[in-house]
Design an enzyme around this catalytic site. Structure first.
Site, PDB file in Angstrom:
ATOM      1  N   TYR A 141     -52.522   6.319  98.514  1.00 60.57           N
ATOM      2  CA  TYR A 141     -51.961   6.977  97.335  1.00 60.57           C
ATOM      3  C   TYR A 141     -50.515   7.424  97.559  1.00 60.57           C
ATOM      4  O   TYR A 141     -49.796   7.729  96.613  1.00 60.57           O
ATOM      5  CB  TYR A 141     -52.806   8.196  96.912  1.00 60.57           C
ATOM      6  CG  TYR A 141     -54.188   7.843  96.392  1.00 60.57           C
ATOM      7  CD1 TYR A 141     -54.552   6.520  96.134  1.00 60.57           C
ATOM      8  CD2 TYR A 141     -55.133   8.823  96.150  1.00 60.57           C
ATOM      9  CE1 TYR A 141     -55.806   6.194  95.665  1.00 60.57           C
ATOM     10  CE2 TYR A 141     -56.401   8.509  95.668  1.00 60.57           C
ATOM     11  CZ  TYR A 141     -56.730   7.187  95.439  1.00 60.57           C
ATOM     12  OH  TYR A 141     -57.979   6.869  94.967  1.00 60.57           O
ATOM     13  N   LYS A 192     -63.542   1.256 107.077  1.00 62.24           N
ATOM     14  CA  LYS A 192     -63.720  -0.179 106.818  1.00 62.24           C
ATOM     15  C   LYS A 192     -63.140  -0.898 108.040  1.00 62.24           C
ATOM     16  O   LYS A 192     -62.251  -1.747 107.938  1.00 62.24           O
ATOM     17  CB  LYS A 192     -62.989  -0.545 105.513  1.00 62.24           C
ATOM     18  CG  LYS A 192     -63.294  -1.904 104.968  1.00 62.24           C
ATOM     19  CD  LYS A 192     -64.683  -2.027 104.354  1.00 62.24           C
ATOM     20  CE  LYS A 192     -64.950  -3.475 103.971  1.00 62.24           C
ATOM     21  NZ  LYS A 192     -66.350  -3.749 103.656  1.00 62.24           N
ATOM     22  N   ASP A 224     -68.724   0.466 102.187  1.00 60.29           N
ATOM     23  CA  ASP A 224     -69.621  -0.179 101.224  1.00 60.29           C
ATOM     24  C   ASP A 224     -71.069   0.255 101.468  1.00 60.29           C
ATOM     25  O   ASP A 224     -71.811   0.564 100.537  1.00 60.29           O
ATOM     26  CB  ASP A 224     -69.471  -1.715 101.252  1.00 60.29           C
ATOM     27  CG  ASP A 224     -69.290  -2.270 102.659  1.00 60.29           C
ATOM     28  OD1 ASP A 224     -69.100  -1.472 103.601  1.00 60.29           O
ATOM     29  OD2 ASP A 224     -69.349  -3.502 102.820  1.00 60.29           O
ATOM     30  N   ASP A 248     -62.049   9.836  97.365  1.00 58.21           N
ATOM     31  CA  ASP A 248     -61.912  10.009  95.924  1.00 58.21           C
ATOM     32  C   ASP A 248     -63.151   9.449  95.236  1.00 58.21           C
ATOM     33  O   ASP A 248     -63.770  10.092  94.372  1.00 58.21           O
ATOM     34  CB  ASP A 248     -60.646   9.234  95.490  1.00 58.21           C
ATOM     35  CG  ASP A 248     -60.236   9.532  94.066  1.00 58.21           C
ATOM     36  OD1 ASP A 248     -60.882  10.370  93.425  1.00 58.21           O
ATOM     37  OD2 ASP A 248     -59.261   8.909  93.594  1.00 58.21           O
ATOM     38  N   ASP A 252     -66.967  11.674  94.024  1.00 55.49           N
ATOM     39  CA  ASP A 252     -67.433  11.684  92.637  1.00 55.49           C
ATOM     40  C   ASP A 252     -68.868  11.162  92.537  1.00 55.49           C
ATOM     41  O   ASP A 252     -69.672  11.680  91.765  1.00 55.49           O
ATOM     42  CB  ASP A 252     -66.510  10.844  91.741  1.00 55.49           C
ATOM     43  CG  ASP A 252     -65.384  11.693  91.152  1.00 55.49           C
ATOM     44  OD1 ASP A 252     -65.196  12.836  91.625  1.00 55.49           O
ATOM     45  OD2 ASP A 252     -64.701  11.224  90.232  1.00 55.49           O
TER      46      ASP A 252
END
Ligand code: NAD
Length: 358
Positions: A141, A192, A224, A248, A252
């Site tokens: 980001y 990852k 994943d 992020d 959620d």
């Protein structure tokens, strides 16, 4: 000397829910278990209305001098046409970056009394208590270079950079291990590493920092798989630590496992443990001013503040117990009433205060 806490009500339901959280702080003040000085300032749209800026200098200075910050929520439809720099959200983002709040703590807790609120089966989620530690100020980001460029053949190409320096990984790792020491002493680092070099380094640093915390069990999981495991058997997790973008998304998902946005607090911490505490929900303009908002996420944000910035574990436990007690008594605001009868924002705050005094 008493501890200074900045209180930032903000917009929409912000002032209503903050009122109830302040009642809880004042209750602990009155019974002499907590020595704090509360100072209120404007942020977001309310600050823009007052002074033309969503983060006035005076608010920023107060937050810099305070030990911890309690925020309601910012934003509202009346501010959406303002230029980006003047929008309420800019006040919040400005505070996060000015105070270098790099560690975002997002619990997903489902009180057994509310197990039916989740879209998952009650036996999968009842009693769920996960803490997601998300790196908040680095990663893709913020990485440079970034942009949209035009290639020689005239086609456009968008690009971002996923970059983490060792010191950024080290400090979020420490933050996660410190949190785990106050909980179940298990950290799952989500990465990852099978595809990304950044994740290889992330894993290497996690393992290195874990040596400083021999009591904490460290495991690793690819992102994943982590997203699958969160909905399959979420109770296997205690603390999950991950990069900005993965966090992020996963935080959620974890929040939605609980099904009640009005119940979830959050914290954003700096390297010294100073923090900003706020509910995960927004300013809910649709119910602002109706005395219907659920104040429990904000009250639980006070509990997180006591646990993580003020080191008052026993008081944090007392607040969490009081919240559980009022749920046991059947007290519900409309959002968690499942169509049944419900109480007002104020009545819920009063009930928590009474449970604290009991
Ligand atoms: P929201 O979280 O404000 O509301 C979503 C839904 O949940 C609404 O129906 C609302 O009534 C309900 N809700 C939220 N909190 C509740 C509570 N405590 N009790 C009962 N019901 C509650 O999200 P939104 O509608 O997408 O955004 C509204 C405004 O809030 C926007 O301006 C947005 O930018 C802002 N926002 C601010 C923050 C923040 O301050 N950290 C976070 C998210 C959104």
């Amino acid at each position: 000397m008493s501890t200074k806490i900045a209180i930032l009500p903000g917009d929409g339901i912000g002032p209503e829910i903050i009122n109830e959280a302040v009642k809880v702080l004042e209750c602990l003040q009155q019974d002499h278990s907590l020595d704090v000085e509360l100072e209120t300032a404007a942020i977001g749209g309310a600050a823009y209305d007052e002074s033309g800026s969503p983060l006035p200098e005076s608010t920023l200075n107060l937050c810099k001098s305070a030990e911890a910050i309690l925020l309601g929520a910012v934003g509202g439809p009346q501010y959406e046409s303002l230029e980006r720099e003047l929008r309420p959200e800019k006040g919040l983002l400005g505070l996060r970056s000015e105070l270098e709040l790099f560690s975002n703590l997002r619990p997903a807790i489902l009180y057994p009394q509310l197990a039916n609120a989740s879209s998952l089966k009650p036996e999968i989620v009842s009693g769920l208590d996960i803490m997601i530690v998300r790196e908040l100020t680095g990663g893709i980001y913020f990485g440079q270079p970034r942009g949209i460029r035009t290639l020689d053949n005239g086609e456009k190409e968008g690009y971002n950079t996923l970059v983490y320096a060792e010191h950024e990984i080290e400090r979020i790792a420490r933050s996660a291990f410190d949190v785990a020491m106050k909980r179940g002493k298990k950290v799952c680092s989500v990465d990852k590493a099978n595809v990304l070099e950044v994740s290889e380094l992330w894993r290497e640093v996690m393992v290195r920092v874990s040596k400083e915390y021999p009591e904490v069990e460290l495991s690793h999981m690819y992102v994943d798989n982590a997203s699958m495991q969160l909905v399959k058997w979420p109770k296997q997790f205690d603390v999950m630590v991950t990069k900005n973008m993965f966090g992020d998304i996963l935080s959620d998902t974890a929040a939605m496992l609980t099904g009640s946005i009005g119940m979830l607090p959050s914290a954003s911490l700096d390297k010294n443990g100073k923090g900003m505490y706020e509910p995960i929900h927004g300013s809910a303009p649709d119910i602002a001013g109706t005395n219907k908002a659920n104040p429990l996420a904000t009250i639980l944000s006070v509990s997180m503040m006591l646990r993580y910035s003020l080191n008052k574990t026993e008081l944090a436990d007392r607040i969490e117990q009081a919240v559980s007690d009022v749920l046991d008594q059947g007290m519900r605001t409309e959002d968690i009433a499942d169509g049944g009868s419900f109480v007002s924002t104020q009545e819920m705050g009063d009930a928590v205060v009474n449970a604290l005094k009991a």
